[in-house]
Design a protein around this motif. Structure first.
Motif, PDB file in Angstrom:
ATOM      1  N   ASP A 103       0.836  -1.209   0.000  1.00 50.94           N
ATOM      2  CA  ASP A 103       0.000   0.000   0.000  1.00 50.94           C
ATOM      3  C   ASP A 103       0.865   1.251   0.000  1.00 50.94           C
ATOM      4  OD1 ASP A 103      -2.386  -1.381  -0.060  1.00 50.94           O
ATOM      5  OD2 ASP A 103      -2.662  -1.318   2.122  1.00 50.94           O
ATOM      6  N   LEU A 104       1.826   1.304   0.912  1.00 45.63           N
ATOM      7  CA  LEU A 104       2.720   2.459   0.984  1.00 45.63           C
ATOM      8  C   LEU A 104       3.500   2.604  -0.317  1.00 45.63           C
ATOM      9  CD1 LEU A 104       4.181   4.779   2.436  1.00 45.63           C
ATOM     10  CD2 LEU A 104       5.691   3.055   3.475  1.00 45.63           C
ATOM     11  N   GLU A 105       4.018   1.509  -0.803  1.00 45.21           N
ATOM     12  CA  GLU A 105       4.846   1.544  -2.001  1.00 45.21           C
ATOM     13  C   GLU A 105       4.077   2.011  -3.234  1.00 45.21           C
ATOM     14  OE1 GLU A 105       6.838  -1.979  -4.370  1.00 45.21           O
ATOM     15  OE2 GLU A 105       7.902  -1.551  -2.504  1.00 45.21           O
ATOM     16  N   SER A 106       2.904   1.469  -3.459  1.00 45.06           N
ATOM     17  CA  SER A 106       2.142   1.849  -4.654  1.00 45.06           C
ATOM     18  C   SER A 106       1.657   3.298  -4.566  1.00 45.06           C
ATOM     19  CB  SER A 106       0.980   0.895  -4.901  1.00 45.06           C
ATOM     20  OG  SER A 106       0.055   0.950  -3.840  1.00 45.06           O
ATOM     21  N   THR A 107       1.273   3.750  -3.375  1.00 47.23           N
ATOM     22  CA  THR A 107       0.834   5.136  -3.208  1.00 47.23           C
ATOM     23  C   THR A 107       2.002   6.093  -3.425  1.00 47.23           C
ATOM     24  OG1 THR A 107      -0.838   4.393  -1.630  1.00 47.23           O
ATOM     25  CG2 THR A 107      -0.350   6.729  -1.657  1.00 47.23           C
ATOM     26  N   PHE A 108       3.163   5.759  -2.888  1.00 46.06           N
ATOM     27  CA  PHE A 108       4.368   6.569  -3.068  1.00 46.06           C
ATOM     28  C   PHE A 108       4.756   6.624  -4.544  1.00 46.06           C
ATOM     29  CE2 PHE A 108       8.974   7.113  -3.304  1.00 46.06           C
ATOM     30  CZ  PHE A 108       9.171   8.220  -2.503  1.00 46.06           C
TER      31      PHE A 108
END
Length: 143
Positions: A103-108
């Protein structure tokens, strides 16, 4: 006439020198490894446990960045200008699946290319875009 030409050359030289100095200061302040500490609805604890960071200190290839949000390695180009603008481009990434970091990676990864301005305040780097979204980092070498 010679004095006018000499004056123009002197002014042009000073402007060129001033521009080079500004660019050097920009690169020295930005060229660090930055830990992500504020980003949308993600908690600081989750970012710290994932060791989320943006590395702008690559000495081999100036203008390049790498990042990791806890799983995949991201990379690309980053151009920081003295007027406070930034452009991230040619962004790529490895393609592993990691349940806790996705989640963090794709949003970033979606937000990073939209960041168009930056501000350095002490040991903090803030990236922002025209719609008001922000990413805040702290220098990894700061105690």
């Amino acid at each position: 006439m010679k004095k006018i030409v000499a004056g123009f050359i002197a002014i042009f030289g000073l402007l060129l020198l001033a521009n080079c100095t500004t660019q050097t200061n920009v690169s020295q302040n930005v060229k660090r490894d930055w830990m992500l500490v504020e980003f949308q609805g993600f908690t600081k604890d989750s970012m710290m446990s994932n060791k989320a960071h943006l590395n702008l200190s690559d000495q081999k290839e100036p203008g390049k960045f790498s990042a990791n949000m806890g799983c995949n390695n991201m990379f690309g180009s980053a151009v920081f200008n003295a007027n406070g603008t930034v452009k991230f481009s040619q962004i790529g990434s490895t393609m592993m699946f990691c349940d806790k970091a996705m989640d963090l990676e794709s949003t970033f990864a979606k937000a990073l290319p939209t960041m168009t301005s930056y501000k350095i305040d002490g040991h903090y780097l803030t990236l922002s875009n025209a719609s008001g979204k922000k990413m805040k980092f702290v220098a990894a070498d700061w105690d």
